[in-house]
Scaffold this motif. Structure first.
Motif, mmCIF file in Angstrom:
data_model
loop_
_atom_site.group_PDB
_atom_site.id
_atom_site.type_symbol
_atom_site.label_atom_id
_atom_site.label_comp_id
_atom_site.label_asym_id
_atom_site.label_seq_id
_atom_site.Cartn_x
_atom_site.Cartn_y
_atom_site.Cartn_z
ATOM 1 N N UNK A 1 -6.745 -3.015 12.102
ATOM 2 C CA UNK A 1 -7.275 -4.259 11.543
ATOM 3 C C UNK A 1 -6.152 -5.117 10.965
ATOM 4 N N UNK B 1 -9.112 7.478 8.661
ATOM 5 C CA UNK B 1 -8.796 6.232 9.372
ATOM 6 C C UNK B 1 -9.836 5.169 9.047
ATOM 7 N N UNK C 1 -3.323 4.048 13.479
ATOM 8 C CA UNK C 1 -4.063 4.639 12.373
ATOM 9 C C UNK C 1 -3.239 4.551 11.099
ATOM 10 N N UNK C 2 -1.932 4.779 11.255
ATOM 11 C CA UNK C 2 -1.065 4.760 10.077
ATOM 12 C C UNK C 2 -1.047 3.357 9.478
ATOM 13 N N UNK C 3 -0.796 2.374 10.314
ATOM 14 C CA UNK C 3 -0.954 0.992 9.871
ATOM 15 C C UNK C 3 -2.256 0.545 10.525
ATOM 16 N N UNK C 4 -3.313 0.405 9.770
ATOM 17 C CA UNK C 4 -4.620 0.188 10.388
ATOM 18 C C UNK C 4 -4.618 -0.957 11.407
ATOM 19 N N UNK D 1 -11.677 -12.485 7.386
ATOM 20 C CA UNK D 1 -10.340 -12.982 7.061
ATOM 21 C C UNK D 1 -10.074 -14.359 7.665
ATOM 22 N N UNK E 1 2.069 2.500 2.896
ATOM 23 C CA UNK E 1 0.711 2.697 3.391
ATOM 24 C C UNK E 1 0.705 3.733 4.514
ATOM 25 N N UNK E 2 1.661 3.549 5.448
ATOM 26 C CA UNK E 2 1.766 4.501 6.552
ATOM 27 C C UNK E 2 2.030 5.905 6.035
ATOM 28 N N UNK F 1 -0.946 7.561 4.634
ATOM 29 C CA UNK F 1 -1.829 8.042 5.697
ATOM 30 C C UNK F 1 -1.296 9.344 6.298
ATOM 31 N N UNK G 1 -9.146 -2.120 3.417
ATOM 32 C CA UNK G 1 -8.572 -3.468 3.568
ATOM 33 C C UNK G 1 -9.626 -4.505 3.201
ATOM 34 N N UNK G 2 -10.821 -4.293 3.734
ATOM 35 C CA UNK G 2 -11.886 -5.266 3.482
ATOM 36 C C UNK G 2 -12.300 -5.257 2.019
ATOM 37 N N UNK H 1 -9.366 3.876 5.500
ATOM 38 C CA UNK H 1 -8.232 2.952 5.358
ATOM 39 C C UNK H 1 -8.634 1.555 5.801
ATOM 40 N N UNK H 2 -9.354 1.490 6.933
ATOM 41 C CA UNK H 2 -9.771 0.174 7.417
ATOM 42 C C UNK H 2 -10.728 -0.473 6.431
ATOM 43 N N UNK H 3 -11.689 0.302 5.964
ATOM 44 C CA UNK H 3 -12.651 -0.256 5.017
ATOM 45 C C UNK H 3 -11.965 -0.714 3.744
ATOM 46 N N UNK I 1 -19.333 -2.217 7.557
ATOM 47 C CA UNK I 1 -18.767 -2.198 6.208
ATOM 48 C C UNK I 1 -18.829 -3.570 5.548
#
Lengths: 787, 740
Positions: free
Chosen positions: B127, A718, B122-125, B227, A759-760, A763, A725-726, A721-723, A621
């Motif tokens: 990363x 999932x 997963x809920x709080x990634x 980061x 955020x949680x 999700x 952030x970036x 969500x990670x992507x 990503x």
């Protein structure tokens, strides 16, 4: 352990009485002690008073059997009857000036005695241009920002007898009073002596008035006839540091030194004296009281606490230097807190200063514990020079001062001492001692409700695991006529079990987020003098966490001046993030399914090159985001107008960057499913009965593909969500995760937690929503439920 | 065609492996080489360019803002980055396999742990949590090894549960199959079933997952890099004015993720510094994915022999067949990946040059032996093709004050009925000598006000005892001059309880002796008034010329050869010539390195035995080579003994504001710490720069000439077990890595 946490006697500050400190200061700064100049009887009196007070409080001598550590030092003694007069011969008028009011002399650099009668040369700021003949055997007065060694050396080298400096405050914004202080430091003092000092601006003007203006180059004026007599003798005296100790329990020999200065500047002119109430009797006075409070404690300290009053500090820190050369306690086991002054009322509160390398942890802990007790504290950027000797020896050390603007002047007297400030500072020190030295980390901040809650939680865990274990091990055995199996399956236990199964994970998550949010990003562990030191305090972290949880539902706490209403933030950021995620999700589903279906229908057999898919699949990503950023840079540079209109970096590019990977993923799944389904009998059957390609596609194939996609959606979420952030970070897209990182960097727990929870929540809602959709559209799943 | 992913992935992996084993063969430059400016000739014009350089001939993929070559950095970084991904995966599997197995066999607690963990991260990634944890100041300041460990721990904790979940589900599926039920039925124990029946069935899956997981970890490392979180993150204090610390985040270790940290701010300016590392990540992620996928396809074939052999291998029964090729292959790949990081064959070792022949007697400044040795060094330099500096001789002479070598010294205390001889160096030390014998009483001026002396007659014909503790050197000199000019005296006795006496070989001459005595002796003298002392001393005059020997070994790079690394060594010695032998051998070795880009100046400093005569003072004052071009000075003059225990080192005077010396200094620091017990030289901080408190001469180059200095010295205390040549090897390695 639990017992000691909750019920053991703890550290108590109730014995603290700031009036006592005030009384000590009152005596030590009284006229009776005449400014406690080192080497005088008054200084000895002060030492006696301190010794008696500590003895009375039952604190033992710190230097074997003696409270004193004696040493020799050299003390410049400025005679108070100095003369500085200007004679105006024509008018037969003598004008004389007063020391510490109009002028002062210093003993550092070449400063020494003089007995002079003759001309004074006023040279303004041109000193270094004046030829030797002019300076020889004369005294010069210059105007400069500061009296530096270079200028003094110039005068000395050219045979001058003295130099006075008028500080040009108008140009340099400095407190002029500072230059008219008494100073008995001998820093940089070489053999030759000439008179060196400062004159006030007014005096400088008077000198100019009484001078004859020669209109010469570089010379401002000459005072024809002046008399200057300054006597400074450099006597060597014997004096002592005061040392007392309170033995700790640990045998590791670690020592905390609480130190302060004893001596003052002594007498001035006209019977006046320098009381030095804040600098520095306030320090030693508070130490006396701290000793009293510590002696009353029911628990004993871990480390040994040593009280030191350094003497002769006004002269290049003679006392502390002597101690450093002849330490009574090993320096590598020492930590030092020096109290320079305490008790001046100020906006910033007690200022804490230290060097960065060794003492940062000490400072950080001191401040953390102080804040915990609502002590008014602030960090001072500059390291106070008293600490340098200790810093050179790698002793962790901090200096405390209350910002004393009357320092080294006649007016540093008891009237400036503020009882509240005294209390504030002393409490700050005591709270550090309580946590770090007494290790008294009693968990006394829980209220009843919280204790009950914690006990309940523990009970739930115990009941759950207990019944489970008993059922498994002795399922058939009976307890009060009921078998363990029955207990295990009884209604209350089942309710508890289902409660813990459903609610526990959420409690754990919330707790963890709160702990994370309260964990300072400055947390660090370092090896100093062979021992691991940290600025992390589990006690404080736990306390902060509990306090946070207690206030969690108090909305007011979460609003902030700088960021605004918490709900606004949550709403704005969630909407932004949701917009991005949902658009990306929909786009990628449409695009992915479309591409997958088309590919799957077109390619006959599973012969597609999996290499190609994998290449696309392995695209990180970060790389995609980087490329689109580059694309943006390209567009912004080459088509500035277009870019201004569309603003692609605001939404379009983040969206595209976010969509690519899920699209590939979905299209791959769709493709595989299509291929698999095409082989199945019902499709073959449908084809066989002559259904058109489109109908097969719409009624048979598409739903099948959709079901699989919906099944894999949680995994895709999932990933999204990670992507996100970036993407948010790189594009400065102010969504939830962008704000989360921003708030974390600001150590802003009260804003961080609600956002993290949101955020949680998003999700969780998504996953539940998806499983609900899956059940809704997939008849198979509905059936499963009824089974 | 079906095996294409396996083949391509395999080839890529082998390539990565090769790069990891021997980065030197693939990299055009050293990754540590920092050059902020480069020169190029275009149309006969000399161009000067500042880093970062765009991709061009010299820098195929460009350079970063410190002028480090991106390609070389990537090549050298492969080892650390890939290894990190692999190690994290290994740890994740070490945790998740047993937990997954237990949970699969129905352990409810572990099952809920796995489920909760994977739900939570997963809920709080994951990363986000990794960023928060690894941003703690603690992790930011770790060295390479601890930093790797920290990454492994955090990323393992954050990532193991996902694998655990997959494994658990697979175990459950396997467990529901008939053959397991059969095994249960025949009474096999669960542990046995897990090891002999379930695990072998799981093995192919684990292997495939393992490679996929490495790829996933690499992506994670990459994301963290964005980061500003990477291994060996050196938060370097760029500026500490007013106590406000500004950090400069650099990675000294070649590593990929660190290069991405600037991506957010600099992508428009230096896209190449960000894109190429990202591509490197992409390629390696792809390689692992392809290989994993290829393996999956191979193992999923119904007639796969590989699958069977794996199952057999892992069934913990004795193998009937000899080793299957496939297994060996997998094992070899894994083992090599893990241990490749530890490889490293030293080509920097060297031994004393046998041709060096040095006199065994003491060689001290101003003596004939010194002249003999200096001629020998010059000849040796010529032999090694070391040139003298332009228009200069090899030998740089400097004038020292008229000095003497002590040959005899005696000091005795004469009481009414007894005489005490004192021990030189232990009780006293003559600072300034005078030929004839002196005898006289003592005047105790320890408590006098020396600034306001009213009566000089008290000093007459006496030894004057002064306490130097209260005054600085200038003041003491003034007192001595002042008193001796006013009246006739016998000499001075100086005492300072804080000072330790050191052996003093070379002294100056004066009319009367100046002697430093210990506090104990001073107290003895002060107690009795009647005591007299007698001083006798003899000394031999020495040549007043100091000789530093300087030679330059030119570098090969036409542009960089103007820049110079300077190495200072001593050649005076009292008894053992081993140190000089080492110095010469080190010079010999350094000139044999094939690719010295910058020139190296070798300087043999005279007079190092006594601080006052140290030739470095002259060098710092006036040196026939531009101090601008001397990029770094490595001071070895403090290496005084050939066997030693402790090494003193400091790179404090090679600050980050000067990247090249900083890099050399940091590199040396890192390497020396690996094999020696290092004592950091004590410093004080003056206006943000460091000043060494031990020897003033250590500061000369930096404070007087502005040349960044790195200081290595050892002390003679104790019988040593360390060898000089170990330091030599490190110095050679660092210079060579920074200079090619």
């Amino acid at each position: 352990m639990t017992y000691s946490c909750l019920f053991a006697p703890g550290f108590s500050m109730s014995g603290l009485n700031s009036n006592n400190i005030y009384r000590h200061i009152e005596y030590l700064s009284s006229p009776e002690l005449e400014g406690r100049m080192v080497g005088t009887i008054e200084n000895e009196k002060a030492l006696d008073y301190i010794q008696t007070s500590f003895k009375k409080n039952g604190i033992k001598p710190g230097n074997d059997n003696s409270y004193l550590q004696s040493f020799e030092m050299i003390v410049p003694n400025i005679d108070n009857s100095s003369i500085f007069t200007v004679n105006d011969e024509s008018e037969q008028k003598n004008q004389s000036f007063k020391m510490y009011k109009d002028y002062s002399v210093i003993t550092s650099y070449q400063g020494g005695s003089v007995d002079y009668k003759g001309e004074i040369l006023l040279v303004g700021s041109n000193l270094l241009r004046i030829p030797k003949e002019e300076i020889q055997n004369k005294i010069v007065v210059i105007v400069s920002a500061t009296l530096n060694p270079e200028r003094i050396q110039y005068v000395a080298d050219h045979g001058g007898l003295g130099i006075f400096c008028s500080v040009d405050t108008e140009n340099f914004y400095r407190d002029r009073k500072l230059e008219l202080q008494k100073n008995i430091s001998m820093e940089g003092k070489t053999g030759e002596s000439l008179v060196v000092g400062y004159v006030s601006k007014d005096m400088y003007n008077t000198l100019i008035e009484s001078s004859i203006d020669y209109d010469e180059q570089y010379i401002v004026g000459r005072v024809k006839s002046a008399r200057i007599k300054v006597d400074i003798d450099f006597s060597i005296v014997e004096t002592s540091n005061f040392i007392a100790k309170l033995e700790g329990t640990d045998k590791n020999g670690r020592v905390l030194i609480l130190s302060s200065n004893i001596d003052g500047l002594g007498k001035g002119t006209d019977g006046q004296y320098f009381p030095g109430a804040l600098n520095s009797t306030s320090g030693i006075s508070s130490l006396i009281e701290i000793g009293q409070v510590l002696k009353e404690q029911k628990i004993t300290a871990k480390d040994t606490i040593v009280f030191i009053g350094f003497n002769g500090q006004q002269q290049d820190y003679a006392g502390s230097s002597y101690y450093l050369n002849n330490p009574i306690y090993p320096l590598e086991l020492t930590t030092l807190i020096h109290i320079e002054s305490i008790g001046a009322k100020s906006f910033e509160g007690l200022k804490v200063s230290s060097d960065y390398f060794n003492s940062n942890f000490l400072k950080s802990k001191f401040i953390q514990y102080g804040f915990d007790q609502s002590i008014s504290l602030s960090i001072e950027r500059h390291t106070n020079s008293i600490l340098y000797g200790f810093i050179d020896e790698s002793v962790p050390c901090i200096n405390l001062n209350d910002g004393n603007k009357w320092m080294n002047s006649y007016s540093d007297n008891i009237n400036n001492v503020n009882i509240n400030a005294l209390e504030n500072g002393t409490k700050g020190i005591l709270s550090f001692l309580q946590r770090e030295i007494y290790k008294s980390n009693k968990i006394d901040f829980l209220n009843q409700r919280e204790i009950v809650l914690i006990i309940l939680l523990i009970l739930v865990i115990l009941i759950n695991s207990g019944t489970h274990y008993l059922n498994k091990r002795y399922g058939n055995k009976k307890f009060l006529n009921i078998s363990y199996e029955e207990i295990y399956y009884s209604l209350p236990i089942r309710v508890i079990r289902s409660f813990s199964k459903r609610v526990f994970p959420y409690i754990v998550i919330v707790f963890m987020i709160v702990v994370l949010a309260n964990l300072s990003s400055q947390t660090n562990i370092k090896k100093i003098n062979g021992e691991w030191v940290t600025n992390f305090s589990p006690y404080l972290l736990f306390k902060k966490t509990i306090f946070y949880l207690r206030n969690m539902f108090n909305i007011e706490m979460h609003n902030s001046y700088s960021i605004g209403n918490i709900f606004d933030i949550i709403r704005d950021t969630s909407i932004k993030s949701l917009k991005l995620i949902i658009s990306a999700l929909i786009l990628s589903i449409i695009f992915g399914i479309g591409k997958g279906l088309v590919d799957g229908m077109r390619v006959k057999k599973n012969k597609v090159n999996s290499l190609g898919t994998l290449v696309v699949f392995s695209l990180p990503d970060v790389l995609i985001v980087l490329v689109s950023l580059l694309f943006y840079v390209h567009v912004a540079v080459n088509f500035p107008l277009f870019n201004e209109k569309i603003q692609i970096q605001k939404f379009l590019l983040p969206l595209i960057s976010l969509t690519i990977i899920p699209s590939i993923y979905i299209s791959r799944i769709a493709f595989i499913t299509t291929q698999a389904e095409l082989d199945k009998d019902y499709i073959k059957h449908a084809r066989a009965i002559g259904m058109s390609k489109f109908r097969v596609f719409a009624t048979e194939l598409f739903p099948a593909v959709l079901f699989t996609i919906v099944d894999t959606l949680p995994a895709i979420m999932a990933m999204l969500f990670t992507n996100m952030i970036i993407v948010e970070y790189m594009f400065n897209y102010n969504g939830i995760s962008y704000y989360l990182l921003y708030l974390y960097n600001r150590n802003d727990a009260y804003r961080f937690v609600p956002l993290a929870l949101t955020l949680g929540l998003i999700y969780i809602l998504f996953t539940y929503g998806i499983s609900w959709i899956a059940k809704l559209i997939n008849p198979k799943k509905r059936e499963l439920k009824y089974k | 065609m079906k095996k294409l992913p396996l083949i391509v992935g395999g080839i890529l992996l082998v390539l990565i492996l090769l790069i990891m084993i021997s980065p030197k063969t693939f990299a055009p430059k050293s990754p540590y080489t920092i050059s902020r400016i480069r020169f190029s000739v275009e149309n006969g014009k000399l161009d000067v360019e500042a880093a970062p350089f765009p991709p061009s001939e010299g820098y195929i993929l460009g350079s970063d803002s410190l002028g480090r070559d991106i390609l070389s950095y990537i090549v050298y970084g492969t080892r650390l980055t890939i290894l990190l991904g692999v190690l994290i995966a290994i740890f994740q599997f070490l945790i998740s396999i047993p937990i997954g197995l237990y949970a699969g066999f129905g352990n409810k607690f572990l099952k809920s742990v796995i489920k909760q963990q994977s739900f939570m991260f997963s809920a709080i990634p994951a990363l986000l949590i990794s960023i928060i944890l690894l941003r703690l100041e603690y992790f930011g300041q770790l060295g390479k090894q601890n930093s790797v460990l920290a990454f492994i721990i955090v990323l393992t904790i954050v990532g193991w549960s996902k694998i655990g979940l997959i494994l658990m589900e697979r175990v459950e599926v396997i467990n529901s199959q008939p053959f397991i039920k059969g095994a249960v039925a025949i009474g096999k124990k669960r542990k046995n079933i897990a090891l002999t029946n379930v695990l072998p069935h799981l093995a192919p899956e684990i292997i495939v997952l393992f490679f996929m997981e490495i790829a996933r970890n690499l992506s994670m490392i990459m994301q963290l890099g964005v980061f500003g979180i990477f291994v060996g993150n050196l938060k370097i204090i760029k500026d500490s004015n007013n106590g406000v610390l500004t950090y400069f985040e650099v990675s000294f270790e070649p590593e990929w993720a660190s290069m991405l940290s600037t991506s957010r701010t600099y992508i428009s300016v230096v896209p190449w510094a960000v894109l190429f590392p990202a591509l490197a990540f992409f390629i390696s992620v792809l390689a692992f994915n392809l290989f994993g996928e290829g393996l999956r396809q191979l193992l999923q074939e119904k007639d796969s022999t590989a699958l069977i052999s794996i199952k057999r291998k892992l069934s913990f029964k004795k193998l009937k067949k000899p080793n299957s090729k496939f297994m060996i292959w997998i094992l070899v790949v894994l083992i090599v990946f893990v241990f490749v990081g530890r490889l490293g064959i030293s080509e920097y070792k060297f031994k004393p040059d046998k041709s060096i022949d040095l006199p065994q007697e003491q060689v001290v400044i101003g003596t004939d032996k010194r002249d003999e040795v200096s001629r020998f060094i010059v000849d040796y330099m010529k032999k090694l093709n070391i040139k003298s500096l332009e228009d200069e001789d090899y030998i740089q002479e400097y004038i020292i004050k008229e000095s003497y070598v002590m040959t005899e010294q005696a000091l005795q205390i004469i009481g009414d009925d007894h005489k005490d001889f004192l021990e030189p160096t232990i009780d006293f030390q003559i600072l300034s000598y005078s030929d004839s014998a002196f005898i006289g009483g003592i005047y105790n001026a320890l408590r006098d006000d020396l600034y306001n002396i009213t009566d000089y007659s008290v000093f007459e014909n006496k030894f004057v005892m002064l306490n130097t503790k209260f005054y600085n050197d200038e003041a003491i000199n003034y007192f001595i001059e002042n008193i001796s000019s006013q009246t006739e005296i016998k000499g001075f006795l100086l005492v300072n309880e804080n000072q330790i006496l050191k052996e003093k070989l070379i002294v100056v001459k004066s009319e009367y002796p100046i002697i430093r005595i210990t506090n104990d002796i001073a107290m003895k003298l002060a107690q009795k008034k009647q005591l007299k002392i007698q001083v006798e001393s003899k000394a031999k005059k020495i040549n007043t010329i100091g000789k530093n020997i300087v030679g330059i070994y030119p570098g090969v790079d036409p542009y960089l050869r103007e820049e110079v690394i300077m190495i200072g060594m001593n050649y005076n010695y009292l008894s053992e010539p081993e140190v000089l032998e080492f110095n010469l051998s080190l010079m010999n070795k350094l000139t044999r390195l094939d690719s010295n880009k910058r020139s190296i100046i070798f300087m043999f400093v005279d007079g190092t035995i006594d601080e006052d005569y140290n030739g470095i003072i002259d060098v710092a004052d006036d040196f026939p080579y531009s101090s601008q071009k001397i990029k770094t000075y490595i001071d070895l003059t403090g290496l005084e003994c050939s066997k030693y225990d402790q090494l003193e080192f400091s790179n404090k005077q090679a600050p980050l504001t000067r990247p090249f010396p900083w890099s050399v200094g940091h590199h040396l620091d890192k390497e020396l710490k690996k094999s020696f017990e290092i004592k950091e030289l004590e410093t004080i901080n003056i206006n943000g720069e460091y000043y060494f408190t031990k020897n003033e001469s250590d500061n000369m180059m930096f404070w007087d000439s502005g040349i960044a200095s790195i200081i290595i010295s050892n002390s003679s205390i104790g019988e040593g077990k360390n060898d000089l040549y170990d330091i030599g090897e490190i110095i050679v390695e660092v210079i060579s890595l920074n200079n090619y």
